[in-house]
Write a protein that holds these residues in place. Structure first.
Motif, short mmCIF file in Angstrom:
data_model
loop_
_atom_site.label_atom_id
_atom_site.label_comp_id
_atom_site.label_asym_id
_atom_site.label_seq_id
_atom_site.Cartn_x
_atom_site.Cartn_y
_atom_site.Cartn_z
N TRP A 61 3.53 9.72 10.37
CA TRP A 61 2.33 10.46 9.69
C TRP A 61 1.17 10.32 10.64
CZ3 TRP A 61 -2.38 7.95 8.35
CH2 TRP A 61 -3.25 8.65 7.84
N TYR A 97 14.47 -8.00 -5.10
CA TYR A 97 15.45 -8.15 -3.88
C TYR A 97 15.45 -9.54 -3.40
CZ TYR A 97 11.62 -6.10 -1.08
OH TYR A 97 10.22 -5.50 -0.40
N ARG A 156 2.31 -11.67 3.79
CA ARG A 156 2.80 -11.23 2.50
C ARG A 156 2.38 -11.85 1.40
NH1 ARG A 156 9.63 -11.72 2.44
NH2 ARG A 156 10.07 -9.89 1.12
N GLY A 206 0.76 -1.24 -0.04
CA GLY A 206 0.01 0.04 0.03
C GLY A 206 0.88 1.12 0.14
N VAL A 207 1.60 1.59 0.87
CA VAL A 207 2.71 2.50 1.08
C VAL A 207 3.57 2.46 -0.01
CG1 VAL A 207 4.64 3.44 2.52
CG2 VAL A 207 2.58 2.74 3.60
N ILE A 218 9.84 4.51 7.34
CA ILE A 218 8.41 4.58 7.41
C ILE A 218 7.84 3.45 8.24
CG2 ILE A 218 6.14 4.59 6.19
CD1 ILE A 218 7.92 6.15 4.01
N VAL A 275 9.50 8.89 9.82
CA VAL A 275 8.39 9.33 9.21
C VAL A 275 6.99 8.84 10.16
CG1 VAL A 275 6.60 9.29 7.41
CG2 VAL A 275 8.84 9.73 7.03
N SER A 294 9.65 -8.08 -3.82
CA SER A 294 10.18 -9.79 -3.74
C SER A 294 10.09 -10.67 -4.78
CB SER A 294 9.54 -10.08 -2.47
OG SER A 294 8.38 -10.21 -2.50
N1 LIG Z 1 5.02 5.73 9.45
C1 LIG Z 1 4.02 5.81 9.21
O1 LIG Z 1 3.20 7.04 9.31
C2 LIG Z 1 3.15 4.72 8.59
C3 LIG Z 1 2.15 4.85 7.68
C4 LIG Z 1 1.43 3.82 7.15
C5 LIG Z 1 2.13 2.63 7.14
N2 LIG Z 1 3.27 2.48 7.90
C6 LIG Z 1 3.74 1.10 7.99
O2 LIG Z 1 4.61 0.85 6.65
C7 LIG Z 1 4.62 -0.60 6.72
C8 LIG Z 1 3.93 -1.01 5.52
O3 LIG Z 1 2.41 -0.69 5.40
P1 LIG Z 1 1.68 -0.98 4.21
O4 LIG Z 1 -0.07 -0.80 4.57
O5 LIG Z 1 1.99 -0.54 2.88
O6 LIG Z 1 1.68 -2.62 4.13
P2 LIG Z 1 1.42 -3.81 2.86
O7 LIG Z 1 0.61 -3.29 2.00
O8 LIG Z 1 1.33 -5.15 3.53
O9 LIG Z 1 2.85 -3.76 2.34
C9 LIG Z 1 3.75 -4.10 3.10
C10 LIG Z 1 5.02 -4.72 1.92
O10 LIG Z 1 6.14 -5.01 2.83
C11 LIG Z 1 7.10 -6.14 2.20
N3 LIG Z 1 7.43 -6.97 3.32
C12 LIG Z 1 8.45 -7.49 3.32
N4 LIG Z 1 8.62 -8.38 4.12
C13 LIG Z 1 7.24 -8.66 4.60
C14 LIG Z 1 6.69 -9.46 5.64
N5 LIG Z 1 7.53 -10.39 6.35
N6 LIG Z 1 5.58 -9.56 5.89
C15 LIG Z 1 4.82 -8.62 5.27
N7 LIG Z 1 5.14 -7.88 4.21
C16 LIG Z 1 6.54 -7.92 4.05
C17 LIG Z 1 5.99 -6.75 1.21
O11 LIG Z 1 6.49 -6.57 -0.35
P3 LIG Z 1 7.80 -7.75 -0.72
O12 LIG Z 1 6.96 -9.07 -0.56
O13 LIG Z 1 7.78 -7.09 -2.01
O14 LIG Z 1 8.73 -7.36 -0.13
C18 LIG Z 1 4.71 -5.77 1.18
O15 LIG Z 1 4.17 -5.51 -0.06
C19 LIG Z 1 3.96 -1.01 8.00
O16 LIG Z 1 4.83 -1.68 8.84
C20 LIG Z 1 3.03 0.06 8.35
O17 LIG Z 1 2.72 -0.23 9.81
C21 LIG Z 1 3.68 3.49 8.69
#
Ligand SMILES: NC(=O)c1ccc[n+]([C@@H]2O[C@H](COP(=O)([O-])OP(=O)(O)OC[C@H]3O[C@@H](n4cnc5c(N)ncnc54)[C@H](OP(=O)(O)O)[C@@H]3O)[C@@H](O)[C@H]2O)c1
Length: 323
Positions: free
Chosen positions: A263, A191, A313, A151-152, A236, A261, A172
């Motif tokens: 947010w 990667y 994942r 998503g991010v 993030i 970050v 991945s």
């Molecule tokens: N700091 C902030 O303000 C903020 C805001 C929003 C979200 N976040 C954080 O950002 C992260 C991603 O959020 P999202 O909503 O984008 O999540 P998502 O849609 O589930 O995407 C996460 C990505 O991480 C990779 N990944 C690598 N190892 C993983 C594992 N063991 N389990 C799951 N995914 C794995 C996956 O891609 P590959 O398989 O290609 O590696 C997956 O596409 C989370 O930790 C969330 O809490 C932070």
């Protein structure tokens, strides 16, 4: 109404489906008939009780949703029954109805579908906040996005491209990288099979300008080492689990910066600024500068299975739950 309930912290398979009376709006609140609830990785962390902010059970997860207002409480101005809105309240979205302060609700522009609106708030606001508030991405810069099909990740590709940057996506699998290229990435690194730092430096000689890191683990240090002189690493999230320790000599060398970050906390403590940020995102979507993809749709009752897929994942791109 029907809602998903977390009765104790743990795995998402422990989530229950409850039927309850329809909701009513108190002063300052609106009731939303939910059309779609966006699924975010953080929802699984709330259910596990493993996020830095902990909600004691029982609660209904679902940090964002979109739908149609079905009741308006006393004193609410600017909203009427029938308005299409999106809401970002941290909890409560995984339900057929939610009640929320009108201050946390935003009208959905005409032409934007409710499933897309339900899925874009967190991911696009995080990416926009990162690249316009925590750092300033310049036209012509090269941005390396890790976890690029999440998503991010997908939102970061779209935002970086809209700001005039060129994007290298890292993910991945080749299928995930294909999604990232559809979203606008100019180049891709798998990667799982390629060395992230070596390949990034090959694709962008001298190094990349910016790394967007929602993944953590070993990739953070590789991302840091991919940066050119004066490069910036945005921390993030840690979707892979481990919170990395990084060699600070790699920050000192080449005058690099590591930028945190948060947010979510910023939005909570700066509600007015968040409204401005979300308006910028929605305006850019309406203008066609940003192009969020249609999310995958799953039934609300599959909430537990969907969150398990996120943790293991198996999700690609955004998913919404449909009540
Ligand atoms: N700091 C902030 O303000 C903020 C805001 C929003 C979200 N976040 C954080 O950002 C992260 C991603 O959020 P999202 O909503 O984008 O999540 P998502 O849609 O589930 O995407 C996460 C990505 O991480 C990779 N990944 C690598 N190892 C993983 C594992 N063991 N389990 C799951 N995914 C794995 C996956 O891609 P590959 O398989 O290609 O590696 C997956 O596409 C989370 O930790 C969330 O809490 C932070």
């Amino acid at each position: 109404m029907r809602r998903i309930v977390c009765t104790q912290w743990g795995g998402p398979e422990g989530l229950e489906i409850h039927e309850a009376a329809d909701l009513t709006a108190r002063p300052g609140q609106v009731v939303i008939d939910v059309a779609a609830a966006g699924v975010n990785f953080v929802d699984a962390l709330f259910v596990a009780g493993s996020y830095q902010i902990k909600f004691p059970p029982p609660f209904t997860p679902g940090s964002e949703c979109a739908g149609v207002i079905s009741a308006v409480g006393d004193g609410v101005e600017g909203f009427s029954v029938g308005d299409r809105v999106l809401a970002s309240g941290g909890l409560g979205g995984y339900a057929s109805q939610m009640v929320i302060s009108a201050e946390s609700v935003t009208k959905v522009p005409d032409g934007l579908s409710l499933p897309v609106a339900a899925a874009l708030g967190q991911s696009y606001c995080t990416a926009w906040f990162t690249m316009t508030r925590r750092m300033s991405v310049q036209p012509g810069e090269t941005v390396l996005v890790l976890g690029a099909s999440g998503g991010v990740g997908l939102a970061s590709i779209d935002v970086a491209r809209a700001l005039g940057a060129s994007v290298i996506a890292a993910a991945s699998s080749d299928e995930r990288l294909a999604d990232a290229q559809v979203a606008g990435a100019a180049a891709a690194i798998n990667y799982s099979t390629e060395d992230l730092k070596a390949r990034a430096r090959e694709l962008s000689p001298g190094g990349v300008d910016i790394v967007i890191d929602p993944v953590g683990g070993d990739f953070t240090e590789q991302g840091l080492r991919s940066l050119r002189y004066g490069g910036r690493l945005a921390i993030i999230g840690f979707a892979s689990g481990p919170i990395p320790k990084i060699p600070t000599n790699q920050v000192l060398l080449n005058n690099r910066s590591v930028v945190g970050v948060d947010w979510g906390a910023w939005a909570m403590h700066n509600a007015g600024d968040q409204r401005v940020l979300l308006a910028e995102v929605l305006d850019a979507v309406a203008a066609g500068t940003l192009n969020p993809a249609e999310p995958a749709q799953r039934p609300l009752d599959e909430a537990g299975a969907v969150l398990r897929d996120a943790l293991e994942r198996r999700l690609r791109g955004k998913t919404v739950l449909i009540p």
